[in-house]
Design a protein around this motif. Sequence first.
Motif, PDB file in Angstrom:
ATOM      1  N   THR A  42     -24.818  15.934  24.420  1.00  0.00           N
ATOM      2  CA  THR A  42     -25.609  14.939  23.678  1.00  0.00           C
ATOM      3  C   THR A  42     -26.940  14.638  24.364  1.00  0.00           C
ATOM      4  OG1 THR A  42     -23.543  13.978  22.916  1.00  0.00           O
ATOM      5  CG2 THR A  42     -25.519  12.652  22.621  1.00  0.00           C
TER       6      THR A  42
ATOM      7  N   THR B  63     -19.771  14.604  14.667  1.00  0.00           N
ATOM      8  CA  THR B  63     -20.193  13.774  15.802  1.00  0.00           C
ATOM      9  C   THR B  63     -21.503  13.047  15.479  1.00  0.00           C
ATOM     10  OG1 THR B  63     -21.358  15.667  16.731  1.00  0.00           O
ATOM     11  CG2 THR B  63     -19.137  15.240  17.567  1.00  0.00           C
ATOM     12  N   GLN B  64     -22.038  13.299  14.306  1.00  0.00           N
ATOM     13  CA  GLN B  64     -23.312  12.718  13.849  1.00  0.00           C
ATOM     14  C   GLN B  64     -24.496  13.130  14.713  1.00  0.00           C
ATOM     15  OE1 GLN B  64     -23.023   8.584  12.263  1.00  0.00           O
ATOM     16  NE2 GLN B  64     -20.929   8.711  13.016  1.00  0.00           N
ATOM     17  N   THR B  65     -24.373  14.256  15.369  1.00  0.00           N
ATOM     18  CA  THR B  65     -25.528  14.767  16.116  1.00  0.00           C
ATOM     19  C   THR B  65     -26.645  15.114  15.130  1.00  0.00           C
ATOM     20  OG1 THR B  65     -23.933  15.719  17.670  1.00  0.00           O
ATOM     21  CG2 THR B  65     -26.225  16.421  17.903  1.00  0.00           C
TER      22      THR B  65
ATOM     23  N   ASN C 261     -28.007  11.595  13.688  1.00  0.00           N
ATOM     24  CA  ASN C 261     -28.717  10.681  14.601  1.00  0.00           C
ATOM     25  C   ASN C 261     -30.037  11.263  15.094  1.00  0.00           C
ATOM     26  OD1 ASN C 261     -26.340   9.299  14.331  1.00  0.00           O
ATOM     27  ND2 ASN C 261     -25.796   9.285  16.503  1.00  0.00           N
TER      28      ASN C 261
HETATM   29  C1  LIG Z   1     -24.546   8.719  16.365  1.00  0.00           C
HETATM   30  O1  LIG Z   1     -24.646   7.347  16.060  1.00  0.00           O
HETATM   31  C2  LIG Z   1     -23.377   6.704  15.819  1.00  0.00           C
HETATM   32  C3  LIG Z   1     -23.667   5.245  15.486  1.00  0.00           C
HETATM   33  O2  LIG Z   1     -24.526   5.155  14.425  1.00  0.00           O
HETATM   34  C4  LIG Z   1     -22.505   6.790  17.036  1.00  0.00           C
HETATM   35  O3  LIG Z   1     -21.253   6.256  16.730  1.00  0.00           O
HETATM   36  C5  LIG Z   1     -22.365   8.245  17.438  1.00  0.00           C
HETATM   37  O4  LIG Z   1     -21.658   8.314  18.664  1.00  0.00           O
HETATM   38  C6  LIG Z   1     -23.710   8.882  17.625  1.00  0.00           C
HETATM   39  N1  LIG Z   1     -23.514  10.306  17.912  1.00  0.00           N
HETATM   40  C7  LIG Z   1     -24.356  11.013  18.674  1.00  0.00           C
HETATM   41  C8  LIG Z   1     -23.991  12.436  18.948  1.00  0.00           C
HETATM   42  O5  LIG Z   1     -25.389  10.568  19.114  1.00  0.00           O
END
Ligand SMILES: *[C@@H]1O[C@H](CO)[C@@H](O)[C@H](O)[C@H]1NC(C)=O
Length: 394
Positions: free
Chosen positions: A208, A267-269, A272
């Motif tokens: 990350t 993981t929302q990489t 985000n």
């Molecule tokens: C992305 O953001 C969410 C919160 O909005 C968080 O829970 C998550 O861990 C973040 N993932 C990364 C890879 O930054």
Amino acid sequence: MRTHSLTVLFFHIFTLFCTAQGNSNISESIRHNAAADGINLAALNFTDLVLNEIVGIYDSAQCSNNISGNGGNGSRIDVHTHLVPDWYRSLVPLTGGNPTPQWNLTSTFSFMDSENIGRSVLSFSSPGAAVFPGNQAMTVAIARLMNEETAAYARSFADRLSFMAVVPLPYINESIQEAKYALDELGAVGLVLLSSFEGKYLGDPAFTEFFQSVNEKEGKQIIFVHPGTPYLIVNGDLVEANPTRYPTGFLEFYFETARTFQDLTVTQTLDNLSNIDWIVPHAGAAYPTILDRVLYGSFPALVNDTYDIMKTRLWYDTAGPTFHHQIGGLLAYDVDDSQILFGTDFPYVPQLSQAGSLQAILDSNFVNETGKEGIFNGNAKGLFGEDLDRGCLH
Ligand SMILES: *[C@@H]1O[C@H](CO)[C@@H](O)[C@H](O)[C@H]1NC(C)=O
Ligand SMILES: *[C@@H]1O[C@H](CO)[C@@H](O)[C@H](O)[C@H]1NC(C)=O
Ligand SMILES: *[C@@H]1O[C@H](CO)[C@@H](O)[C@H](O)[C@H]1NC(C)=O
Ligand SMILES: *[C@@H]1O[C@H](CO)[C@@H](O)[C@H](O)[C@H]1NC(C)=O
Ligand SMILES: *[C@@H]1O[C@H](CO)[C@@H](O)[C@H](O)[C@H]1NC(C)=O
Ligand SMILES: *[C@@H]1O[C@H](CO)[C@@H](O)[C@H](O)[C@H]1NC(C)=O
Ligand SMILES: *[C@@H]1O[C@H](CO)[C@@H](O)[C@H](O)[C@H]1NC(C)=O
Ligand SMILES: *[C@@H]1O[C@H](CO)[C@@H](O)[C@H](O)[C@H]1NC(C)=O
Ligand SMILES: *[C@@H]1O[C@H](CO)[C@@H](O)[C@H](O)[C@H]1NC(C)=O
């Protein structure tokens, strides 16, 4: 007679200037920059050989401006095309279970001319810098040499070549530093990452910080993900994970692409880090196909954002035979054909990747003529912008 001698004299002075001047300074400055970044190029016993090759590349550009055949007549832009220096091929005799192809710059230019490609964005195929798993010093050193050599080609033939740089993952600080050097100093137009590094997919929390640092750079950043051989970690050792009787490049590369983009998704990489655009190889490979199941089944909150990102910040290259039927699947996700980029995979798997695949695009009913124009040229310009012309020495 006098005119002739003078011409000969000038020719000799010119030749001396080109070879001697280039020589000492280029390899000295490469060594100097590496040392300044704490990289020990002596960790590799072939560093001198590679540095000599790099000097030769710069010399050929300084002394010849017509090595590139028809001079970039074609208009197509190839975003998925590789260099395979002989020293790299001897370290990596197989790629995805198939023989690593022989390559040289002349073959790239001939191929470009034969397919009307005006510009190629060079990158290393898998395993890239991951040739010495577990050895940090060698991984960091080889990544630097690869980037210096690819940059040498792109700078020396800036009218026809650009490049994307490798990083020495899984080493985070070193990868952050290498990305910065390659993008800011060497003129890379993006980064090429493997689908996994030492058994970890790209959404792994260990990575990350690296992605955050890329995301924080000014301007849109571009990451091209290239599939590699899958590995399991068994008792601390990396073991090639191929459950079938077929070479990994045959099936596993599509699943590796799916695994790593699935990981980046959940993981929302992707979500985000909104400053990064991604090139998904092989028209998305198996990634689009698994998404409904993953998202509606387990991550319903991510459905809308993911499908939105798929249409805006993900780009799909055509490398391989992707246009016979597969592309119809991608377009059915309402991805506009303006997200599709021309790629050939040259010089790998020629039986899969070249003439027939190009013809399939030309013959395709999935995309109209305007759409094809975009795939061949305009869409890549939309993604890379003026950056495609960065890195010229002259
Ligand atoms: C992305 O953001 C969410 C919160 O909005 C968080 O829970 C998550 O861990 C973040 N993932 C990364 C890879 O930054
Ligand atoms: C090349 O190296 C020589 C000797 O180290 C130095 O005098 C010269 O200024 C350098 N030239 C360039 C263009 O860097
Ligand atoms: C470099 O070292 C390897 C062993 O690590 C050896 O097989 C190879 O021949 C050496 N190459 C050169 C150019 O010395
Ligand atoms: C450049 O190279 C092409 C192809 O090799 C050749 O046909 C052409 O004559 C060359 N042009 C010049 C100015 O040397
Ligand atoms: C470039 O393409 C044009 C149009 O197809 C052609 O007339 C011309 O001869 C080509 N030039 C070279 C150097 O191949
Ligand atoms: C360049 O590579 C091509 C394709 O493998 C090969 O046929 C050709 O002989 C090579 N040329 C040189 C100068 O090595
Ligand atoms: C990476 O760099 C950060 C600061 O830039 C430092 O705190 C950290 O200890 C470094 N990590 C490693 C493994 O060297
Ligand atoms: C996704 O979009 C649909 C249609 O616009 C909407 O009904 C739904 O609430 C959205 N889902 C989430 C999780 O935001
Ligand atoms: C070509 O296809 C695009 C959709 O991809 C469409 O918007 C456009 O109107 C079409 N153009 C023509 C000339 O049919």
